[in-house]
Motif scaffolding. Structure first.
Motif, PDB file in Angstrom:
ATOM      1  N   ILE A  81       0.831  -1.211   0.000  1.00 19.02           N
ATOM      2  CA  ILE A  81       0.000   0.000   0.000  1.00 19.02           C
ATOM      3  C   ILE A  81       0.863   1.258   0.000  1.00 19.02           C
ATOM      4  O   ILE A  81       0.531   2.251  -0.663  1.00 19.02           O
ATOM      5  N   THR A  82       1.979   1.237   0.706  1.00 19.79           N
ATOM      6  CA  THR A  82       2.845   2.409   0.784  1.00 19.79           C
ATOM      7  C   THR A  82       4.020   2.343  -0.193  1.00 19.79           C
ATOM      8  O   THR A  82       4.987   3.106  -0.061  1.00 19.79           O
ATOM      9  N   SER A  83       3.936   1.449  -1.163  1.00 23.04           N
ATOM     10  CA  SER A  83       5.002   1.325  -2.155  1.00 23.04           C
ATOM     11  C   SER A  83       4.799   2.337  -3.278  1.00 23.04           C
ATOM     12  O   SER A  83       3.689   2.841  -3.496  1.00 23.04           O
ATOM     13  N   PRO A  84       5.856   2.668  -4.022  1.00 21.49           N
ATOM     14  CA  PRO A  84       5.717   3.613  -5.137  1.00 21.49           C
ATOM     15  C   PRO A  84       4.737   3.150  -6.208  1.00 21.49           C
ATOM     16  O   PRO A  84       4.165   3.993  -6.918  1.00 21.49           O
ATOM     17  N   VAL A  85       4.529   1.849  -6.323  1.00 22.82           N
ATOM     18  CA  VAL A  85       3.586   1.350  -7.326  1.00 22.82           C
ATOM     19  C   VAL A  85       2.185   1.887  -7.070  1.00 22.82           C
ATOM     20  O   VAL A  85       1.449   2.247  -8.006  1.00 22.82           O
ATOM     21  N   ILE A  86       1.800   1.978  -5.815  1.00 19.32           N
ATOM     22  CA  ILE A  86       0.470   2.467  -5.452  1.00 19.32           C
ATOM     23  C   ILE A  86       0.476   3.990  -5.295  1.00 19.32           C
ATOM     24  O   ILE A  86      -0.384   4.695  -5.852  1.00 19.32           O
ATOM     25  N   LEU A  87       1.434   4.505  -4.564  1.00 21.35           N
ATOM     26  CA  LEU A  87       1.423   5.931  -4.231  1.00 21.35           C
ATOM     27  C   LEU A  87       1.699   6.821  -5.429  1.00 21.35           C
ATOM     28  O   LEU A  87       1.247   7.975  -5.463  1.00 21.35           O
ATOM     29  N   ASP A  88       2.436   6.326  -6.409  1.00 20.80           N
ATOM     30  CA  ASP A  88       2.682   7.137  -7.602  1.00 20.80           C
ATOM     31  C   ASP A  88       1.384   7.388  -8.371  1.00 20.80           C
ATOM     32  O   ASP A  88       1.149   8.501  -8.869  1.00 20.80           O
ATOM     33  N   ASP A  89       0.520   6.365  -8.444  1.00 19.99           N
ATOM     34  CA  ASP A  89      -0.782   6.553  -9.092  1.00 19.99           C
ATOM     35  C   ASP A  89      -1.676   7.469  -8.259  1.00 19.99           C
ATOM     36  O   ASP A  89      -2.439   8.273  -8.815  1.00 19.99           O
ATOM     37  N   VAL A  90      -1.595   7.354  -6.935  1.00 20.83           N
ATOM     38  CA  VAL A  90      -2.379   8.241  -6.076  1.00 20.83           C
ATOM     39  C   VAL A  90      -1.954   9.690  -6.275  1.00 20.83           C
ATOM     40  O   VAL A  90      -2.793  10.597  -6.364  1.00 20.83           O
ATOM     41  N   LYS A 132      -9.392  12.450   0.812  1.00 23.13           N
ATOM     42  CA  LYS A 132      -9.182  12.109  -0.606  1.00 23.13           C
ATOM     43  C   LYS A 132      -7.996  11.160  -0.772  1.00 23.13           C
ATOM     44  O   LYS A 132      -8.067  10.194  -1.539  1.00 23.13           O
ATOM     45  N   ILE A 133      -6.915  11.420  -0.066  1.00 20.18           N
ATOM     46  CA  ILE A 133      -5.742  10.553  -0.178  1.00 20.18           C
ATOM     47  C   ILE A 133      -6.050   9.159   0.336  1.00 20.18           C
ATOM     48  O   ILE A 133      -5.656   8.148  -0.273  1.00 20.18           O
ATOM     49  N   ALA A 134      -6.775   9.055   1.446  1.00 20.82           N
ATOM     50  CA  ALA A 134      -7.122   7.746   2.003  1.00 20.82           C
ATOM     51  C   ALA A 134      -8.004   6.954   1.042  1.00 20.82           C
ATOM     52  O   ALA A 134      -7.761   5.766   0.780  1.00 20.82           O
ATOM     53  N   ASN A 135      -9.040   7.584   0.497  1.00 28.78           N
ATOM     54  CA  ASN A 135      -9.955   6.886  -0.410  1.00 28.78           C
ATOM     55  C   ASN A 135      -9.269   6.519  -1.720  1.00 28.78           C
ATOM     56  O   ASN A 135      -9.472   5.411  -2.250  1.00 28.78           O
ATOM     57  N   THR A 136      -8.454   7.419  -2.270  1.00 27.09           N
ATOM     58  CA  THR A 136      -7.760   7.130  -3.529  1.00 27.09           C
ATOM     59  C   THR A 136      -6.750   6.010  -3.351  1.00 27.09           C
ATOM     60  O   THR A 136      -6.598   5.147  -4.228  1.00 27.09           O
ATOM     61  N   THR A 137      -6.060   5.997  -2.211  1.00 28.48           N
ATOM     62  CA  THR A 137      -5.105   4.919  -1.937  1.00 28.48           C
ATOM     63  C   THR A 137      -5.810   3.570  -1.877  1.00 28.48           C
ATOM     64  O   THR A 137      -5.318   2.571  -2.421  1.00 28.48           O
ATOM     65  N   ALA A 138      -6.963   3.520  -1.240  1.00 29.04           N
ATOM     66  CA  ALA A 138      -7.730   2.270  -1.166  1.00 29.04           C
ATOM     67  C   ALA A 138      -8.197   1.827  -2.549  1.00 29.04           C
ATOM     68  O   ALA A 138      -8.153   0.635  -2.882  1.00 29.04           O
ATOM     69  N   GLU A 139      -8.639   2.766  -3.365  1.00 28.52           N
ATOM     70  CA  GLU A 139      -9.120   2.430  -4.713  1.00 28.52           C
ATOM     71  C   GLU A 139      -7.992   1.928  -5.606  1.00 28.52           C
ATOM     72  O   GLU A 139      -8.159   0.944  -6.344  1.00 28.52           O
ATOM     73  N   VAL A 140      -6.847   2.594  -5.566  1.00 29.64           N
ATOM     74  CA  VAL A 140      -5.710   2.165  -6.382  1.00 29.64           C
ATOM     75  C   VAL A 140      -5.221   0.799  -5.923  1.00 29.64           C
ATOM     76  O   VAL A 140      -4.902  -0.079  -6.742  1.00 29.64           O
ATOM     77  N   PHE A 141      -5.161   0.594  -4.624  1.00 30.47           N
ATOM     78  CA  PHE A 141      -4.752  -0.711  -4.101  1.00 30.47           C
ATOM     79  C   PHE A 141      -5.726  -1.801  -4.527  1.00 30.47           C
ATOM     80  O   PHE A 141      -5.318  -2.904  -4.904  1.00 30.47           O
ATOM     81  N   GLN A 142      -6.993  -1.501  -4.493  1.00 33.53           N
ATOM     82  CA  GLN A 142      -8.010  -2.478  -4.881  1.00 33.53           C
ATOM     83  C   GLN A 142      -7.885  -2.867  -6.345  1.00 33.53           C
ATOM     84  O   GLN A 142      -8.100  -4.027  -6.716  1.00 33.53           O
ATOM     85  N   SER A 143      -7.519  -1.923  -7.192  1.00 36.29           N
ATOM     86  CA  SER A 143      -7.427  -2.210  -8.629  1.00 36.29           C
ATOM     87  C   SER A 143      -6.118  -2.901  -9.012  1.00 36.29           C
ATOM     88  O   SER A 143      -6.071  -3.631 -10.005  1.00 36.29           O
ATOM     89  N   LYS A 144      -5.057  -2.725  -8.225  1.00 34.71           N
ATOM     90  CA  LYS A 144      -3.755  -3.266  -8.612  1.00 34.71           C
ATOM     91  C   LYS A 144      -3.351  -4.521  -7.860  1.00 34.71           C
ATOM     92  O   LYS A 144      -2.498  -5.273  -8.343  1.00 34.71           O
ATOM     93  N   ILE A 145      -3.921  -4.767  -6.701  1.00 35.73           N
ATOM     94  CA  ILE A 145      -3.466  -5.896  -5.905  1.00 35.73           C
ATOM     95  C   ILE A 145      -3.800  -7.230  -6.553  1.00 35.73           C
ATOM     96  O   ILE A 145      -3.092  -8.229  -6.348  1.00 35.73           O
ATOM     97  N   SER A 146      -4.853  -7.269  -7.354  1.00 35.56           N
ATOM     98  CA  SER A 146      -5.219  -8.530  -8.016  1.00 35.56           C
ATOM     99  C   SER A 146      -4.143  -8.974  -9.006  1.00 35.56           C
ATOM    100  O   SER A 146      -3.916 -10.174  -9.196  1.00 35.56           O
ATOM    101  N   LYS A 147      -3.459  -8.026  -9.631  1.00 37.05           N
ATOM    102  CA  LYS A 147      -2.387  -8.371 -10.564  1.00 37.05           C
ATOM    103  C   LYS A 147      -1.071  -8.639  -9.847  1.00 37.05           C
ATOM    104  O   LYS A 147      -0.286  -9.483 -10.274  1.00 37.05           O
ATOM    105  N   LEU A 148      -0.841  -7.931  -8.740  1.00 38.55           N
ATOM    106  CA  LEU A 148       0.432  -8.076  -8.039  1.00 38.55           C
ATOM    107  C   LEU A 148       0.503  -9.335  -7.197  1.00 38.55           C
ATOM    108  O   LEU A 148       1.517 -10.035  -7.181  1.00 38.55           O
TER     109      LEU A 148
END
Length: 250
Positions: A81-90, A132-148
């Protein structure tokens, strides 16, 4: 010769420098209050919750071992969740003018013991931006964790919202003032004993006995100075008495 300090002397030192201790404590409390209310920037907090779980298929039993495996993977999810893969999109989605490292410092990820629920807590100067940051982080994580991680069931349990009477989580003025009072008292007591230690003047006959190692024979008390007006009034009377004496003698 070893010097010993009795408990009575300690209390006498504190009583003697009580005004100094109170002054230092008051100054520390005032500085803490001014800094807390007028200098430090209020920080607001917002939180969202995520449930990370493996989807249960028809051919797979959802047993206790699988639950334990998912719980052990929570630490991995927290790192992702706190990796650049997620936070860069946020950062891109919210058009934030800050680096990934700065964004990472504002986000805290935690989970309760033996729980598959992940808490994403964000602190920011603006309560709306924190949400906004909390909700966007959750949404990005939800969309990317299935592939990771090949996780096919991520649910956002609760979204971050901004309440009507939201209060900053820090600074906490009352707590800061209380800490300043304690520190001020400790500093005041330390300064009082330091001044007493550096004071080499003789105050009592016991001090003379300790330094000279001789007994004190006598003590002369303080004699108050006679006012000049009284001296002037007594001089004419003395002259009159002397003149009378000379007259009788002649």
């Amino acid at each position: 010769m070893e010097e010993t300090i009795s408990l009575k002397e300690l209390f006498q030192t504190l009583k003697k420098r009580l005004w100094l201790i109170a002054l230092i404590t008051l100054i520390a409390a005032i500085i803490s209050a001014v800094v807390s209310f007028f200098v430090m920037t209020p920080i607001y907090e917002s939180k969202t919750q995520i449930l990370v779980n493996q989807a249960k298929s028809d051919e797979q039993l959802y047993n206790n071992n699988q639950v334990q495996t998912n719980i052990q993977l929570i630490n991995t999810y927290n790192q992702i969740i706190t990796s650049p893969v997620i936070l860069d999109d946020v950062r891109k989605d919210l058009s934030l003018d800050r680096s990934v490292e700065e964004l990472k410092e504002a986000i805290q990820v935690s989970s309760a013991k033996d729980s598959q629920v992940v808490d994403v807590t964000v602190q920011d100067e603006s309560p709306h931006m924190a949400a906004k940051i909390a909700n966007t982080t959750a949404e990005v994580f939800q969309s990317k964790i299935s592939k990771l991680m090949n996780v096919d069931n991520v649910t956002v349990l609760s979204k971050a919202e901004v309440g009507e009477d939201i209060a900053p989580v820090k600074p906490q003025p009352l707590l800061n003032i209380a800490i300043a009072i304690v520190v001020g008292l400790m500093l005041g007591v330390g300064v009082a004993f330091l001044l007493e230690y550096l004071d080499n003047t003789l105050k009592t006959e016991q001090d003379i006995e300790q330094i000279l190692e001789l007994p004190v024979i006598g003590v002369i008390t303080n004699i108050k100075d006679v006012p000049k007006a009284t001296v002037r009034q007594t001089q004419p009377m003395e002259r009159t008495q002397r003149t009378r004496g000379e007259t009788f003698g002649s």
